[in-house]
Design an enzyme around this catalytic site. Structure first.
Site, PDB file in Angstrom:
ATOM      1  N   ALA A  13       0.979  -1.461  -0.036  1.00  0.00           N
ATOM      2  CA  ALA A  13      -0.039  -0.009   0.026  1.00  0.00           C
ATOM      3  C   ALA A  13       0.881   1.433  -0.132  1.00  0.00           C
ATOM      4  O   ALA A  13       0.461   2.278  -0.718  1.00  0.00           O
ATOM      5  CB  ALA A  13      -0.879  -0.105   1.099  1.00  0.00           C
ATOM      6  N   THR A  14       1.951   1.187   0.525  1.00  0.00           N
ATOM      7  CA  THR A  14       2.885   2.300   0.652  1.00  0.00           C
ATOM      8  C   THR A  14       3.271   2.874  -0.916  1.00  0.00           C
ATOM      9  O   THR A  14       2.934   4.005  -1.236  1.00  0.00           O
ATOM     10  CB  THR A  14       4.249   2.327   1.368  1.00  0.00           C
ATOM     11  OG1 THR A  14       3.912   1.765   2.756  1.00  0.00           O
ATOM     12  CG2 THR A  14       5.161   3.484   1.332  1.00  0.00           C
TER      13      THR A  14
ATOM     14  N   GLN B  70      -6.935  -1.275   4.936  1.00  0.00           N
ATOM     15  CA  GLN B  70      -7.556  -1.756   5.905  1.00  0.00           C
ATOM     16  C   GLN B  70      -9.083  -2.185   5.862  1.00  0.00           C
ATOM     17  O   GLN B  70      -9.674  -2.722   6.608  1.00  0.00           O
ATOM     18  CB  GLN B  70      -7.617  -1.108   7.253  1.00  0.00           C
ATOM     19  CG  GLN B  70      -6.229  -0.633   7.753  1.00  0.00           C
ATOM     20  CD  GLN B  70      -5.701  -1.582   8.455  1.00  0.00           C
ATOM     21  OE1 GLN B  70      -6.369  -2.541   9.056  1.00  0.00           O
ATOM     22  NE2 GLN B  70      -4.109  -1.508   8.893  1.00  0.00           N
TER      23      GLN B  70
ATOM     24  N   HIS C  45      -0.689  -8.095   3.192  1.00  0.00           N
ATOM     25  CA  HIS C  45      -0.269  -8.526   4.584  1.00  0.00           C
ATOM     26  C   HIS C  45      -1.336  -8.109   5.405  1.00  0.00           C
ATOM     27  O   HIS C  45      -1.165  -8.263   6.658  1.00  0.00           O
ATOM     28  CB  HIS C  45       1.033  -8.193   4.815  1.00  0.00           C
ATOM     29  CG  HIS C  45       1.509  -6.823   5.408  1.00  0.00           C
ATOM     30  ND1 HIS C  45       1.514  -6.434   6.599  1.00  0.00           N
ATOM     31  CD2 HIS C  45       1.553  -5.662   4.362  1.00  0.00           C
ATOM     32  CE1 HIS C  45       1.793  -4.994   6.525  1.00  0.00           C
ATOM     33  NE2 HIS C  45       1.906  -4.634   5.343  1.00  0.00           N
TER      34      HIS C  45
ATOM     35  N   THR D 140      10.613  -6.897 -12.440  1.00  0.00           N
ATOM     36  CA  THR D 140       9.852  -8.344 -12.569  1.00  0.00           C
ATOM     37  C   THR D 140       9.104  -8.404 -11.222  1.00  0.00           C
ATOM     38  O   THR D 140       9.124  -8.257 -10.138  1.00  0.00           O
ATOM     39  CB  THR D 140      11.128  -9.262 -12.468  1.00  0.00           C
ATOM     40  OG1 THR D 140      12.086  -8.899 -13.311  1.00  0.00           O
ATOM     41  CG2 THR D 140      10.650 -10.639 -12.756  1.00  0.00           C
TER      42      THR D 140
ATOM     43  N   CYS E 182       1.385   3.233  16.907  1.00  0.00           N
ATOM     44  CA  CYS E 182       0.685   2.927  15.925  1.00  0.00           C
ATOM     45  C   CYS E 182       1.221   3.480  14.520  1.00  0.00           C
ATOM     46  O   CYS E 182       1.196   2.435  13.747  1.00  0.00           O
ATOM     47  CB  CYS E 182      -0.852   3.325  16.066  1.00  0.00           C
ATOM     48  SG  CYS E 182      -1.811   2.914  17.200  1.00  0.00           S
TER      49      CYS E 182
HETATM   50  C1  LIG Z   1      -0.393  -0.742   6.386  1.00  0.00           C
HETATM   51  C2  LIG Z   1      -0.910   0.331   6.038  1.00  0.00           C
HETATM   52  C3  LIG Z   1      -0.503   1.116   4.697  1.00  0.00           C
HETATM   53  C4  LIG Z   1       1.027   0.354   4.203  1.00  0.00           C
HETATM   54  O1  LIG Z   1       1.079  -0.783   3.493  1.00  0.00           O
HETATM   55  P1  LIG Z   1       2.276  -1.548   3.163  1.00  0.00           P
HETATM   56  O2  LIG Z   1       1.644  -2.540   2.334  1.00  0.00           O
HETATM   57  O3  LIG Z   1       2.895  -2.107   4.569  1.00  0.00           O
HETATM   58  O4  LIG Z   1       3.164  -0.621   2.678  1.00  0.00           O
HETATM   59  C5  LIG Z   1      -1.011   1.866   4.390  1.00  0.00           C
HETATM   60  N1  LIG Z   1      -2.185   2.371   4.636  1.00  0.00           N
HETATM   61  C6  LIG Z   1      -2.795   2.062   5.426  1.00  0.00           C
HETATM   62  C7  LIG Z   1      -4.054   2.317   6.071  1.00  0.00           C
HETATM   63  C8  LIG Z   1      -2.359   0.798   6.201  1.00  0.00           C
HETATM   64  O5  LIG Z   1      -2.976   0.112   7.135  1.00  0.00           O
END
Ligand SMILES: *Cc1c(COP(=O)(O)O)cnc(C)c1O
Length: 397
Positions: free
Chosen positions: A80-81, A188, A210, A248, A334
């Site tokens: 997500a980052t 989330q 994850h 890749t 957090c």
């Molecule tokens: C965990 C999280 C991220 C980051 O996700 P990664 O896959 O660890 O980079 C971004 N936004 C929210 C809301 C998250 O809970």
């Protein structure tokens, strides 16, 4: 520190917003791609490549299927980052000659806020919407913030500390009316609540494996095809993922993400109900034995597995030290590795002291009722103990 509990030698895991354990069924489907199915999915001239590519494309379909998208609107990322960085910086930089204003919110994940700070340094204007004590943005404030320079609004679907659900489809309607793109960080939300890109009227959406019982290091970005959203890629290279994300692809991880979402599609409704019951029971039991508990953010619009609470006359760090048998997060831990109290809890109007008296309990797929009752009782005992200690110190002063 690890204590002996009746569930074994490890603490009870109540930090499912930080990460979720990988579902063993997901591990099973991933394993062959670490072994005999080792091909590069971009090798288009032989069997090994085709086998890997087929697995990656199935995963893409599974992701698209869960969120109501088309497979060609799904781009793999590292999580997500990366998805958030790509969406926000990518859109802003692509359209910069025409519009240079973005809108986001003070309770976003640091990777969204930091991307916005970076764009400010590059000459973009950013508006940061505030939230109420419920944790939700005000739609009128959003409407007022939009100008003819606004290109993108980025508002998360579910907040990672307090679990509150923003009214994304209403936000989407406002954005459509004003011809502004909407991005949402749904890390989330996906697999926890119903997420549909058309109903929510979003143009870009970030997700990660994850947080939904898949592996770390893989995520996806949804990018709407009609009307088409254009973005500048973050990486240059071999032009994979239609030129949006060179590099890749990792088939074992792609397969893991796809399978995690396939399981979520089937099990989400029943799992949400179970988690809600477990969460509500825990909250009721805590309140029966303890006074001075407050829920951070609204209960009404909240994901089932989240309980983010402020416990008066306690500091979360001492509480956690008294609770080696539980793995959970404090209000200060957090967000990041920093020591500061959470920007999210402060945005709700909590004082530093209240933010530092806050705990985040994140329930997940593998928590049993028995485990949660044990955790509730340990938490009650620890709060009583920490409060008693504080009184003794106060009396001595
Ligand atoms: C965990 C999280 C991220 C980051 O996700 P990664 O896959 O660890 O980079 C971004 N936004 C929210 C809301 C998250 O809970």
């Amino acid at each position: 520190m690890i204590t002996e509990t009746k569930f074994g030698s490890k603490p009870i895991y109540l930090d499912n917003h930080a990460t979720t354990p990988v579902d063993p069924r997901v591990v099973d489907v991933m394993m062959p791609y670490f072994g005999e199915k080792f091909g590069n999915p971009h090798s288009s001239s032989h069997y090994y490549g085709w086998e890997a590519a087929e697995a990656v494309e199935l995963a893409r379909e599974q992701i698209a299927d869960l969120i109501g998208a088309k497979p060609n609107e799904i781009f793999f990322t590292s999580g997500a980052t990366e998805s958030n960085n790509t969406a926000i910086k990518g859109v802003a930089r692509f359209y910069k000659s025409r519009r240079k204003h973005l809108i986001t919110c003070v309770t976003e994940h640091m990777c969204v806020l930091d991307s916005a700070f970076q764009l400010e340094r590059e000459g973009f204007d950013v508006t940061y919407l505030h939230v109420g004590v419920d944790g939700l943005i005000d739609l009128d404030e959003l409407k007022k913030a939009i100008t003819d320079q606004t290109i993108l609004v980025s508002i998360m679907t579910v907040q990672n500390e307090i679990g509150v659900i923003q009214p994304i489809s209403e936000i989407g309607a406002v954005c459509r009316e004003n011809r502004v793109f909407l991005h949402t960080d749904a890390a989330q939300a996906v697999g926890k609540i119903t997420v549909n890109v058309d109903d929510m009227k979003v143009d870009l959406l970030s997700l990660t494996a994850h947080k939904i019982y898949g592996p770390m290091g893989i995520g996806a970005l949804y990018v709407r095809k009609t009307p088409r959203v254009r973005l500048e890629p973050m990486f240059n290279g071999g032009g994979q993922e239609n030129g949006l994300r060179s590099g890749t692809l990792p088939p074992p991880l792609c397969v893991g993400l796809g399978h995690a979402l396939k399981i979520a599609k089937v099990e989400m409704a029943a799992e949400a109900l179970r988690l809600k019951n477990q969460r509500d029971r825990m909250w009721k039991n805590l309140n029966r034995e303890l006074s001075g508990l407050h829920l951070n953010g609204t209960i009404k619009h909240r994901v089932p597995g989240n309980l983010c609470i402020c416990i008066e006359d306690v500091d979360a760090e001492s509480l956690m030290a008294a609770l080696p048998g539980l793995a959970l997060s404090s209000g200060s831990a957090c967000t990041s590795a920093s020591e500061e109290s959470s920007h999210v809890l402060k945005a709700l109007g909590l004082s530093n002291e209240m933010a530092e008296a806050s705990l985040r309990i994140g329930l997940g797929r593998f928590n049993t009722d028995e485990e949660l009752d044990l955790a509730t009782n340990s938490l009650i005992e620890a709060v009583v103990k920490v409060r008693k200690g504080r009184k003794i110190i106060a009396a001595a002063e």
